[in-house]
Scaffold this motif. Structure first.
Motif, short mmCIF file in Angstrom:
data_model
loop_
_atom_site.label_atom_id
_atom_site.label_comp_id
_atom_site.label_asym_id
_atom_site.label_seq_id
_atom_site.Cartn_x
_atom_site.Cartn_y
_atom_site.Cartn_z
N GLY A 173 78.33 68.93 26.09
CA GLY A 173 78.42 68.26 27.39
C GLY A 173 77.38 67.17 27.54
N ARG A 174 76.15 67.45 27.08
CA ARG A 174 75.10 66.44 27.16
C ARG A 174 75.47 65.20 26.33
NH1 ARG A 174 69.99 68.52 28.93
NH2 ARG A 174 70.54 70.00 30.59
N ARG A 175 76.15 65.42 25.23
CA ARG A 175 76.57 64.29 24.39
C ARG A 175 77.46 63.34 25.18
NH1 ARG A 175 81.29 63.85 21.42
NH2 ARG A 175 81.25 62.29 19.75
N LEU A 176 78.25 63.85 26.10
CA LEU A 176 79.13 63.02 26.93
C LEU A 176 78.41 62.46 28.15
CD1 LEU A 176 82.38 65.22 26.89
CD2 LEU A 176 81.87 63.20 25.50
N GLY A 177 77.12 62.77 28.28
CA GLY A 177 76.39 62.28 29.43
C GLY A 177 76.46 63.19 30.64
N LEU A 178 76.94 64.41 30.46
CA LEU A 178 77.08 65.36 31.57
C LEU A 178 75.81 66.20 31.69
CD1 LEU A 178 80.70 66.61 30.82
CD2 LEU A 178 80.00 64.68 32.26
N ARG A 179 75.50 66.60 32.90
CA ARG A 179 74.33 67.45 33.12
C ARG A 179 74.72 68.92 33.00
NH1 ARG A 179 69.85 64.99 34.41
NH2 ARG A 179 69.93 62.78 35.01
#
Length: 407
Positions: A173-179
Motif C-alpha cells: 500500500g505504501r508503494r502506491l502512496g497510501l497511508r
C-alpha cells in the motif's frame, strides 16, 4: 450562498464502468456515484459554485438537479469542509506529510526484488526434487520430543512470520502512496496483526491486486527460505539438525496460512482479489445471503429468506454464481482438516498418551499431562468465549462492565 464555492476535502475519483467511486482517502469514506453525479461533484470540487454547477449540469445532461439534496448527501458523506469556503480552504489546507517507509516499499516490490524472490522459490523446488523429505508433512510440526516446547515454539515462532505477511500488505500500500498501517490486536487470547489499507479504493482497480496478493507472495518466499535453511543445516549424516527441524515446523505453519486464504467463504486475501476482479462492492454478504435464500427455498421455508434488494443488482448477479466458490472454500477447509490438522492432532495425542503411560516419576508424564491441558484449552476456551459473546443480552447480569488491561 449557492453563488459561493463549497470547500471540499481532498477527494479521489476512480471510474468503475458506468459508475465512479468517490472518496476521502484520509477517512476512508467512499460512495459509488453515477457518472453524471461524479462529474457534477468534480466541477464543484474544482471551485465551481453550486448554482453555476447546477446550470452546467442542466445544459450538459438536459436534466435539473436537486442541489439541496445533493449537498446534504455530500455533507453526510463527510466530503464537505464544515464552516469553510473554497477560498478559506485554499489558504488553510495542510500539505500532506511525507510517507514513511515508501523507499522500502519501492525496493521490496522492485523488478530486482521480484527476480530474487523467484530465484529463492526455484532454489527450493530444485532442493525438494533432490530431497523429498523437504516436502511439507504434518510430522514436521514435532521438531522435538517435548510437546510443551512444540506448543510454545510454534506459537511464538510463527508470530514474526505472520508479521511479515501483514507487513507485506502494508508496504504494498505504501508503494502506491497510501497511508496503510500495520497494527497489533488480539482475538481472545490470540495475538493477531492487522493491516488497514486506507485509501485503496482511491487507486485504479488494476493497482489493487498487489496489495491483496503481497501477503501470499511473502508466504511463498518465507516458506522457500525455511526449506532451504533446513536443507543447508543438515548434519553430516544427512539428517535435519534442530535448526532445520524448527524451520520445517514453521514452514508447515506458513503452508497452513497459505491454504487458509482459499477458504473463500471468509474475507480472505483471495476473496478481495475475486471481489476486485468482479467489480463488486459487497460480494461476500450478497453471495452468502443468496446461497442461504436458495437453501431455505429448497427446504420449503421461504419466509426465512432475507431481502435481496439491499445489495446492488451487479452484486446479486455475480453472487448467484459465486455461491459454488463458497462451497469450494468449505471443501478446501475440510480437506485440510483431514490431511493436515487431523494427522497433527492424532500424533500429538499419541505422544501425550505415551508420556502419560510412563508414570509420574518420568518427565514425559508431566510433559504429556500439561500438553493435553494446553490442547483442551486451545480448543475449548475460544469456543466458550465465542458462545458467551453471542449470548443474548437478557441472559447476562445487569450492571456496569469494567475492562482491565495488563500493564
Amino acid at each position: 450562498m449557492y453563488d459561493v464555492a463549497v470547500a471540499f476535502h481532498e477527494l479521489s475519483f476512480v471510474p468503475e464502468g458506468d459508475e465512479v467511486v468517490v472518496g476521502r482517502v484520509d477517512t476512508d469514506s467512499y460512495a459509488v456515484l453515477p457518472g453524471d453525479g461524479a462529474a457534477l461533484l468534480r466541477k464543484m470540487a474544482e471551485g465551481m459554485p453550486p448554482d453555476q454547477a447546477a446550470r452546467w449540469y442542466e445544459s450538459t445532461y438536459g436534466e435539473q438537479v436537486d442541489m439541496d439534496e445533493f449537498l446534504e448527501t455530500l455533507h453526510e458523506l463527510g466530503f464537505v469542509r464544515s464552516g469553510e469556503t473554497a477560498d478559506g480552504e485554499a489558504h488553510g489546507g495542510a500539505a500532506p506529510g511525507r510517507l514513511p517507509l515508501r523507499w522500502l516499499a519501492r525496493a521490496a516490490f522492485s523488478p530486482f526484488a521480484v527476480v530474487v524472490y523467484v530465484a529463492v522459490l526455484a532454489a527450493w523446488l530444485l532442493a525438494a526434487v533432490r530431497h523429498g523429505d523437504l516436502l511439507p508433512r504434518p510430522r514436521h510440526m514435532f521438531f522435538t520430543d517435548s510437546l510443551i516446547v512444540v506448543q510454545f515454539g510454534i506459537l511464538f515462532g510463527q508470530l514474526p512470520l505472520i508479521y511479515l505477511h501483514e507487513a507485506s500488505h502494508m508496504l504494498a500500500g505504501r508503494r502506491l502512496g497510501l497511508r496503510s498501517r500495520l497494527g497489533i490486536s488480539n482475538r481472545y487470547f490470540y495475538i493477531v496483526f492487522e493491516t488497514k489499507m486506507n485509501g485503496l479504493l482511491s487507486v485504479e482497480r488494476s493497482k489493487r491486486y498487489m496489495p491483496f496478493l503481497s501477503g501470499m507472495a511473502c508466504d511463498v518466499v518465507v516458506f522457500s527460505l525455511l526449506g532451504l535453511l533446513a536443507d543447508l543445516t543438515r548434519t553430516p549424516g544427512g539428517d535435519f539438525s534442530l535448526i532445520g527441524r524448527i524451520a520445517l515446523a514453521l514452514a508447515f505453519t506458513v503452508l497452513t496460512r497459505f491454504i487458509w486464504q482459499f477458504q473463500l467463504y471468509l474475507r480472505t486475501d483471495l476473496y478481495y482479489v475475486f471481489a476486485t476482479a468482479l467489480n463488486c462492492h459487497d460480494l461476500h454478504d450478497a453471495s452468502t445471503a443468496l446461497l442461504r435464500n436458495r437453501i431455505w427455498r429448497l427446504l420449503g421455508k421461504p419466509r426465512r429468506a432475507v431481502d435481496e434488494q439491499q445489495w446492488t443488482e451487479h452484486d446479486r448477479r455475480v453472487g448467484r454464481w459465486y455461491g459454488p466458490f463458497i462451497l469450494l472454500g468449505v471443501l478446501v477447509m475440510l480437506g485440510f482438516v483431514v490431511l493436515g490438522s487431523l494427522p497433527v492432532t492424532v500424533q500429538y495425542v499419541e505422544v501425550a498418551v505415551q508420556g502419560l503411560r510412563a508414570g509420574p516419576s518420568h518427565a514425559a508424564f508431566w510433559d504429556g499431562a500439561v500438553a493435553m491441558v494446553l490442547l483442551v484449552t486451545w480448543l475449548v476456551l475460544p469456543a466458550y468465549l465465542s458462545w458467551r459473546k453471542r449470548r443474548p443480552a437478557r441472559t447476562r447480569p445487569a450492571g456496569p462492565v469494567l475492562t482491565e488491561g495488563v500493564n
